[in-house]
Each structure stands twice: as C-alpha cells, then as structure tokens.
Design a protein around this motif. Structure first.
Motif, PDB file in Angstrom:
ATOM      1  N   PRO A   3     -12.161 -50.665 -57.349  1.00 44.54           N
ATOM      2  CA  PRO A   3     -13.112 -51.779 -57.425  1.00 44.54           C
ATOM      3  C   PRO A   3     -13.701 -51.980 -58.808  1.00 44.54           C
ATOM      4  CG  PRO A   3     -14.133 -49.889 -56.370  1.00 44.54           C
ATOM      5  CD  PRO A   3     -12.694 -49.535 -56.567  1.00 44.54           C
ATOM      6  N   PHE A   4     -13.630 -50.964 -59.659  1.00 46.80           N
ATOM      7  CA  PHE A   4     -14.245 -51.068 -60.974  1.00 46.80           C
ATOM      8  C   PHE A   4     -13.335 -50.466 -62.032  1.00 46.80           C
ATOM      9  CE2 PHE A   4     -18.051 -51.225 -58.287  1.00 46.80           C
ATOM     10  CZ  PHE A   4     -18.681 -52.331 -58.827  1.00 46.80           C
ATOM     11  N   ALA A   5     -13.501 -50.951 -63.250  1.00 47.72           N
ATOM     12  CA  ALA A   5     -12.831 -50.373 -64.411  1.00 47.72           C
ATOM     13  C   ALA A   5     -13.901 -49.892 -65.383  1.00 47.72           C
ATOM     14  CB  ALA A   5     -11.933 -51.412 -65.076  1.00 47.72           C
ATOM     15  N   ILE A   6     -13.466 -49.119 -66.365  1.00 47.95           N
ATOM     16  CA  ILE A   6     -14.430 -48.599 -67.348  1.00 47.95           C
ATOM     17  C   ILE A   6     -15.143 -49.741 -68.059  1.00 47.95           C
ATOM     18  CG2 ILE A   6     -14.663 -47.214 -69.448  1.00 47.95           C
ATOM     19  CD1 ILE A   6     -12.223 -45.598 -68.491  1.00 47.95           C
ATOM     20  N   ASP A   7     -14.417 -50.825 -68.359  1.00 49.16           N
ATOM     21  CA  ASP A   7     -15.041 -51.954 -69.062  1.00 49.16           C
ATOM     22  C   ASP A   7     -16.174 -52.577 -68.257  1.00 49.16           C
ATOM     23  OD1 ASP A   7     -13.484 -51.690 -71.292  1.00 49.16           O
ATOM     24  OD2 ASP A   7     -12.035 -53.230 -70.746  1.00 49.16           O
ATOM     25  N   ASP A   8     -16.102 -52.479 -66.930  1.00 46.88           N
ATOM     26  CA  ASP A   8     -17.181 -53.026 -66.103  1.00 46.88           C
ATOM     27  C   ASP A   8     -18.499 -52.307 -66.365  1.00 46.88           C
ATOM     28  OD1 ASP A   8     -15.597 -54.932 -64.683  1.00 46.88           O
ATOM     29  OD2 ASP A   8     -14.782 -53.298 -63.479  1.00 46.88           O
ATOM     30  N   PHE A   9     -18.420 -51.078 -66.837  1.00 45.27           N
ATOM     31  CA  PHE A   9     -19.640 -50.331 -67.137  1.00 45.27           C
ATOM     32  C   PHE A   9     -19.970 -50.325 -68.623  1.00 45.27           C
ATOM     33  CE2 PHE A   9     -18.451 -48.789 -62.958  1.00 45.27           C
ATOM     34  CZ  PHE A   9     -19.670 -48.857 -62.295  1.00 45.27           C
ATOM     35  N   ARG A  10     -18.981 -50.601 -69.448  1.00 49.59           N
ATOM     36  CA  ARG A  10     -19.302 -50.734 -70.877  1.00 49.59           C
ATOM     37  C   ARG A  10     -20.243 -51.905 -71.106  1.00 49.59           C
ATOM     38  NH1 ARG A  10     -13.377 -49.227 -72.243  1.00 49.59           N
ATOM     39  NH2 ARG A  10     -13.588 -47.009 -72.802  1.00 49.59           N
ATOM     40  N   VAL A  11     -20.104 -52.958 -70.325  1.00 48.88           N
ATOM     41  CA  VAL A  11     -21.001 -54.107 -70.482  1.00 48.88           C
ATOM     42  C   VAL A  11     -22.408 -53.780 -69.992  1.00 48.88           C
ATOM     43  CG1 VAL A  11     -19.085 -55.731 -70.302  1.00 48.88           C
ATOM     44  CG2 VAL A  11     -20.370 -55.116 -68.243  1.00 48.88           C
ATOM     45  N   ARG A  12     -22.560 -52.689 -69.275  1.00 50.50           N
ATOM     46  CA  ARG A  12     -23.875 -52.258 -68.793  1.00 50.50           C
ATOM     47  C   ARG A  12     -24.490 -51.183 -69.697  1.00 50.50           C
ATOM     48  NH1 ARG A  12     -24.675 -53.251 -63.023  1.00 50.50           N
ATOM     49  NH2 ARG A  12     -22.895 -54.389 -62.164  1.00 50.50           N
ATOM     50  N   ARG A  13     -23.842 -50.919 -70.801  1.00 52.53           N
ATOM     51  CA  ARG A  13     -24.283 -49.815 -71.659  1.00 52.53           C
ATOM     52  C   ARG A  13     -25.723 -49.974 -72.122  1.00 52.53           C
ATOM     53  NH1 ARG A  13     -21.586 -47.420 -77.244  1.00 52.53           N
ATOM     54  NH2 ARG A  13     -23.461 -47.566 -78.494  1.00 52.53           N
ATOM     55  N   SER A  14     -26.097 -51.157 -72.561  1.00 55.17           N
ATOM     56  CA  SER A  14     -27.458 -51.363 -73.063  1.00 55.17           C
ATOM     57  C   SER A  14     -28.492 -51.105 -71.972  1.00 55.17           C
ATOM     58  CB  SER A  14     -27.602 -52.788 -73.618  1.00 55.17           C
ATOM     59  OG  SER A  14     -28.922 -53.007 -74.072  1.00 55.17           O
ATOM     60  N   ALA A 300      -7.954 -28.735 -53.855  1.00 49.29           N
ATOM     61  CA  ALA A 300      -7.607 -30.005 -53.225  1.00 49.29           C
ATOM     62  C   ALA A 300      -8.588 -31.105 -53.631  1.00 49.29           C
ATOM     63  CB  ALA A 300      -7.590 -29.847 -51.701  1.00 49.29           C
ATOM     64  N   ALA A 301      -9.882 -30.769 -53.688  1.00 50.01           N
ATOM     65  CA  ALA A 301     -10.882 -31.754 -54.097  1.00 50.01           C
ATOM     66  C   ALA A 301     -10.637 -32.207 -55.533  1.00 50.01           C
ATOM     67  CB  ALA A 301     -12.280 -31.173 -53.947  1.00 50.01           C
ATOM     68  N   PHE A 302     -10.353 -31.252 -56.421  1.00 50.98           N
ATOM     69  CA  PHE A 302     -10.084 -31.633 -57.799  1.00 50.98           C
ATOM     70  C   PHE A 302      -8.814 -32.474 -57.900  1.00 50.98           C
ATOM     71  CE2 PHE A 302      -7.968 -30.942 -61.872  1.00 50.98           C
ATOM     72  CZ  PHE A 302      -8.920 -31.496 -62.717  1.00 50.98           C
ATOM     73  N   GLY A 303      -7.788 -32.118 -57.135  1.00 54.06           N
ATOM     74  CA  GLY A 303      -6.559 -32.902 -57.161  1.00 54.06           C
ATOM     75  C   GLY A 303      -6.791 -34.337 -56.747  1.00 54.06           C
ATOM     76  N   ARG A 304      -7.614 -34.544 -55.718  1.00 51.27           N
ATOM     77  CA  ARG A 304      -7.943 -35.905 -55.287  1.00 51.27           C
ATOM     78  C   ARG A 304      -8.721 -36.636 -56.374  1.00 51.27           C
ATOM     79  NH1 ARG A 304      -6.861 -40.592 -53.111  1.00 51.27           N
ATOM     80  NH2 ARG A 304      -8.523 -41.519 -51.851  1.00 51.27           N
ATOM     81  N   ALA A 305      -9.672 -35.964 -56.988  1.00 50.54           N
ATOM     82  CA  ALA A 305     -10.456 -36.591 -58.058  1.00 50.54           C
ATOM     83  C   ALA A 305      -9.576 -36.945 -59.243  1.00 50.54           C
ATOM     84  CB  ALA A 305     -11.577 -35.653 -58.494  1.00 50.54           C
ATOM     85  N   ARG A 306      -8.664 -36.073 -59.597  1.00 49.18           N
ATOM     86  CA  ARG A 306      -7.778 -36.340 -60.735  1.00 49.18           C
ATOM     87  C   ARG A 306      -6.907 -37.564 -60.472  1.00 49.18           C
ATOM     88  NH1 ARG A 306      -4.305 -31.354 -62.529  1.00 49.18           N
ATOM     89  NH2 ARG A 306      -3.564 -31.648 -60.379  1.00 49.18           N
ATOM     90  N   SER A 307      -6.447 -37.695 -59.230  1.00 50.32           N
ATOM     91  CA  SER A 307      -5.634 -38.857 -58.879  1.00 50.32           C
ATOM     92  C   SER A 307      -6.443 -40.150 -58.964  1.00 50.32           C
ATOM     93  CB  SER A 307      -5.067 -38.671 -57.470  1.00 50.32           C
ATOM     94  OG  SER A 307      -4.370 -39.811 -57.047  1.00 50.32           O
ATOM     95  N   LEU A 308      -7.670 -40.130 -58.445  1.00 52.96           N
ATOM     96  CA  LEU A 308      -8.512 -41.325 -58.504  1.00 52.96           C
ATOM     97  C   LEU A 308      -8.904 -41.654 -59.941  1.00 52.96           C
ATOM     98  CD1 LEU A 308     -10.774 -40.714 -55.382  1.00 52.96           C
ATOM     99  CD2 LEU A 308      -9.054 -42.507 -55.671  1.00 52.96           C
ATOM    100  N   ALA A 309      -9.167 -40.621 -60.744  1.00 50.41           N
ATOM    101  CA  ALA A 309      -9.492 -40.862 -62.146  1.00 50.41           C
ATOM    102  C   ALA A 309      -8.326 -41.517 -62.876  1.00 50.41           C
ATOM    103  CB  ALA A 309      -9.869 -39.546 -62.821  1.00 50.41           C
ATOM    104  N   ALA A 310      -7.115 -41.062 -62.571  1.00 53.03           N
ATOM    105  CA  ALA A 310      -5.931 -41.636 -63.221  1.00 53.03           C
ATOM    106  C   ALA A 310      -5.798 -43.126 -62.912  1.00 53.03           C
ATOM    107  CB  ALA A 310      -4.683 -40.888 -62.778  1.00 53.03           C
ATOM    108  N   SER A 311      -6.296 -43.548 -61.743  1.00 51.04           N
ATOM    109  CA  SER A 311      -6.187 -44.959 -61.369  1.00 51.04           C
ATOM    110  C   SER A 311      -7.033 -45.864 -62.246  1.00 51.04           C
ATOM    111  CB  SER A 311      -6.574 -45.138 -59.898  1.00 51.04           C
ATOM    112  OG  SER A 311      -7.976 -44.999 -59.707  1.00 51.04           O
ATOM    113  N   ILE A 312      -8.014 -45.297 -62.962  1.00 52.97           N
ATOM    114  CA  ILE A 312      -8.810 -46.096 -63.900  1.00 52.97           C
ATOM    115  C   ILE A 312      -8.570 -45.660 -65.346  1.00 52.97           C
ATOM    116  CG2 ILE A 312     -10.605 -46.683 -62.225  1.00 52.97           C
ATOM    117  CD1 ILE A 312     -12.343 -44.469 -63.476  1.00 52.97           C
ATOM    118  N   GLY A 313      -7.495 -44.935 -65.560  1.00 56.08           N
ATOM    119  CA  GLY A 313      -7.093 -44.577 -66.918  1.00 56.08           C
ATOM    120  C   GLY A 313      -7.750 -43.351 -67.498  1.00 56.08           C
ATOM    121  N   LEU A 314      -8.321 -42.487 -66.647  1.00 57.91           N
ATOM    122  CA  LEU A 314      -8.960 -41.264 -67.130  1.00 57.91           C
ATOM    123  C   LEU A 314      -8.116 -40.053 -66.754  1.00 57.91           C
ATOM    124  CD1 LEU A 314     -12.735 -41.810 -66.230  1.00 57.91           C
ATOM    125  CD2 LEU A 314     -11.666 -41.984 -68.477  1.00 57.91           C
ATOM    126  N   GLU A 315      -8.017 -39.113 -67.672  1.00 56.53           N
ATOM    127  CA  GLU A 315      -7.325 -37.865 -67.396  1.00 56.53           C
ATOM    128  C   GLU A 315      -8.361 -36.761 -67.225  1.00 56.53           C
ATOM    129  OE1 GLU A 315      -4.060 -34.754 -69.371  1.00 56.53           O
ATOM    130  OE2 GLU A 315      -4.612 -36.603 -70.423  1.00 56.53           O
TER     131      GLU A 315
END
Length: 374
Positions: A3-14, A300-315
C-alpha cells in the motif's frame, strides 16, 4: 503491490521531524511521572485524532501506560514503544534539539522518540486504508528501569496478537535484532565483624576481603563462549581505615543467551559459601528479562519481514545485542516478535545520541508494510 512506498513517507519528512522535535523537547525521564505523563497525553491525542480508541493504565510511581487501538477483536499486530528516557530533566540545556547534516540530536531522539514519531506517522497514513485485522500500539513508561509495572500488560496483550513489533532503534547498520541476552541484577553482600584495625584486628572478620574471595568465585561462573557474562559494576564497604569492615556490597550485572543459564546461575549465586571463618554471604535480586533466542519462530518472523521489506526495495539484515528490551518478554511466550524496527542512529543513553534523518522514511515504509501485509 504494497500500500505504500518509501517515497510516500519522504514527502512526510518535514512533518515527521516537527513531531519528533515536539517529542524530544518534552523531556520524559522515567523517574519523573509528571513529565512522562505530558508526553503520554500528547501521544494519546495524536492517536485519537486519527481514529484510535485510546485508554490509559494509570500508575502511581511511573507515567501512565497508554493503549491505542484501530479495529476490534483478537489477532492482528501489536506495536511496542516506550515514552520514557534515561536523560534527567534539564538535559535539553546542554543537549538541545538540533539538525545538522543528516543527523537529528536531542535527549531520547533515538531511544526511542524517533520510533514513536515513525509509528504515529504510519498510523496517520494508514488511517484511511486500515487492514481488516486490528492494530494496537502500547506506549509504556518504565522500559528504561526494567518494565516492572508494564511487563504483565505487555504479556497479556501479546497473547492476543499473532505478531508483535518492538520499535526499539535498529542496529547502527539498520539490522533488526533477532536475538537479545537475558538480563539480571543480583546484589551480593558479605557480612563480617567489625573491630579496631590497630588494637584488635584478629577480633574482626574483614567483609571486604571476603568479598574479594567471592568475586573470584562469581567471575568463574561466567561462560563468555556461550554468551554468559558477569560484571561486578558497583562495590561499597567499610566505614574508616582504622576499622575492620563488617559489611561489603557488590552489584552484579548478569547477562545470558542460552536456555538453562538463568537457572544455573541463580542456583550457583544463591549457593555461594563464605571463605573466611565467621563470615556470611547473602544474595538478593534476580532476573529482569529472559533471553530472546534466535529460534525457529524468530527465524520465520525475520524471513517474513525480509520478504515484505524486499517488496518496497529494502534489504533487511539481522543481528543481535547484549542489551534487553520488552521483546524479550514476548519471545519467551513463543509469540512471533520483531525487534529493532525503529530508525537508525547511535549513542543511546549518552550526550552523543543521534538519529539518521534519512532513515525515518525507510523505517516508516517498512512498518507500514509490516502492519498492513503481515
């Protein structure tokens, strides 16, 4: 697609930095209930403004705990954050909020007001597109002194959820914490007999000498290769140089990683025997947090998190630390828990504490995808 990308939160940085500044400048040392309650009400109001049901858990000696809820029923995810810091009131006088380059500074900025700002920003962003499962955030106020009043609440709420996300800061390189040591504080006291050090030293039993013997025994109990460490951090004893000391006290910081070590050390410490004739040994204290092991549930929890992170371009990477957190309590229940989801930074508990500003958007996007896709 998430539902969100990193850029969606970069605009909220201020806006995120403005919120972080407000949180940092509201000092909240654990030992000052009135100040911590100011921050608690601030956070409660922000949650209410984006649709949460908010309730407080009044406390007498520490700040009130707060629970914000979006959605109903069991299951869903629970977020853990604490509002208290180790910095005494007045720290802002010599450590004011500041921005320089890619760093934000101020008391509690990384531990863990940056995480609170991230969590509130994520829920503001999600308020119009909440998942079907409930999301809850528990804001506690005594984590820095051992979570003595909040532990039961943490455990009760954790049991109602299928995953718990602890918002402690990330490792300096951004890694999540998939193991933590268990922590204990023991007080070792040796009791001897006072006498005149010049006229009748033979009539005394030197408690400090007895303590020296005991420290050797205590240090021999450590198993550093297995992650068990023992630090004698504070010693006090004696009254005057011309008096054979009758009492000596030592405070022990004990940390363990392996199962069975808390039981072994508890038995060994409480079984210490005096060396000097006429001396006595007493042991008080005990365990504060159980170890958080990297077991199959954690992997298993970390593996799931790593997979979801990869979906938004984070390793995502994983690591661990000798320090404990409220995630230790959750892990001991066998409930999937992720720790270290807060922003990047370093220097927690020091005048050099800082947060990496660019990490705010990335960690907000990561938290958003975890709570909405888990």
């Amino acid at each position: 697609m998430p539902p969100f990308a990193i850029d969606d939160f970069r605009v909220r940085r201020s806006a995120m930095l403005d919120l972080l500044q407000e949180l940092v400048e509201a000092e909240s040392p654990t030992t000052d209930k009135a100040l911590v309650d100011v921050v608690g009400r601030l956070v409660a109001d922000r949650c209410s403004a984006v649709g949460a049901r908010v309730r407080s858990y009044p406390q007498t000696a520490v700040g009130d705990h707060w629970l914000a809820e979006w959605g109903d029923g069991e299951g869903g995810v629970l977020l853990l954050a604490h509002l208290d810091t180790v910095h005494p009131a007045g720290t802002l006088d010599h450590m004011p909020w500041s921005l320089a380059g890619d760093r934000a500074r101020g008391p509690g900025v990384i531990d863990m007001k940056g995480s609170v700002a991230v969590a509130l920003t994520v829920m503001e962003a999600l308020s119009s597109r909440l998942p079907v499962w409930p999301i809850r955030i528990l804001f506690t106020t005594d984590e820095e002194t051992g979570s003595h009043t909040s532990r039961q609440l943490i455990e009760e709420l954790a049991r109602r959820h299928r995953a718990v996300f602890c918002l402690e800061p990330a490792m300096p390189d951004g890694a999540l914490k998939t193991w933590r040591k268990g922590t204990g504080l023991f007080i070792l006291e040796t009791i001897g007999r006072t006498s005149h050090a010049g006229n009748s030293p033979e009539a005394g039993v030197n408690a400090i000498v007895e303590m020296a013997h005991q420290i050797q025994h205590v240090q021999a109990l450590a198993r550093p290769d297995s992650g068990t460490t023992i630090s004698v951090g504070v010693i006090s004893g004696g009254t005057r140089t011309n008096v054979v000391p009758g009492r000596c006290l030592a405070k022990l910081d004990v940390r363990v990683l392996e199962d069975g070590e808390p039981e072994r050390l508890d038995k060994e410490l409480r079984g210490l025997q005096p060396v000097l004739p006429g001396a006595r040994v007493e042991v008080r204290g005990g365990w504060n947090r159980p170890p958080m092991r990297r077991n199959a549930t954690m992997a298993a929890a970390f593996g799931r998190a790593r997979s979801l992170a990869a979906s938004i371009g984070l390793e995502l990477k994983e690591s661990g630390t000798g320090g404990g957190s409220d995630a230790n309590f959750v892990a001991a229940l066998g409930i999937p828990v992720l720790d270290g989801l807060g922003p990047l930074g370093n220097g927690a508990h020091s005048d050099d504490e800082y947060l990496v500003i660019d990490s705010l958007a990335e960690r907000a996007a990561l938290l958003a995808v975890l709570v909405s896709e888990w």
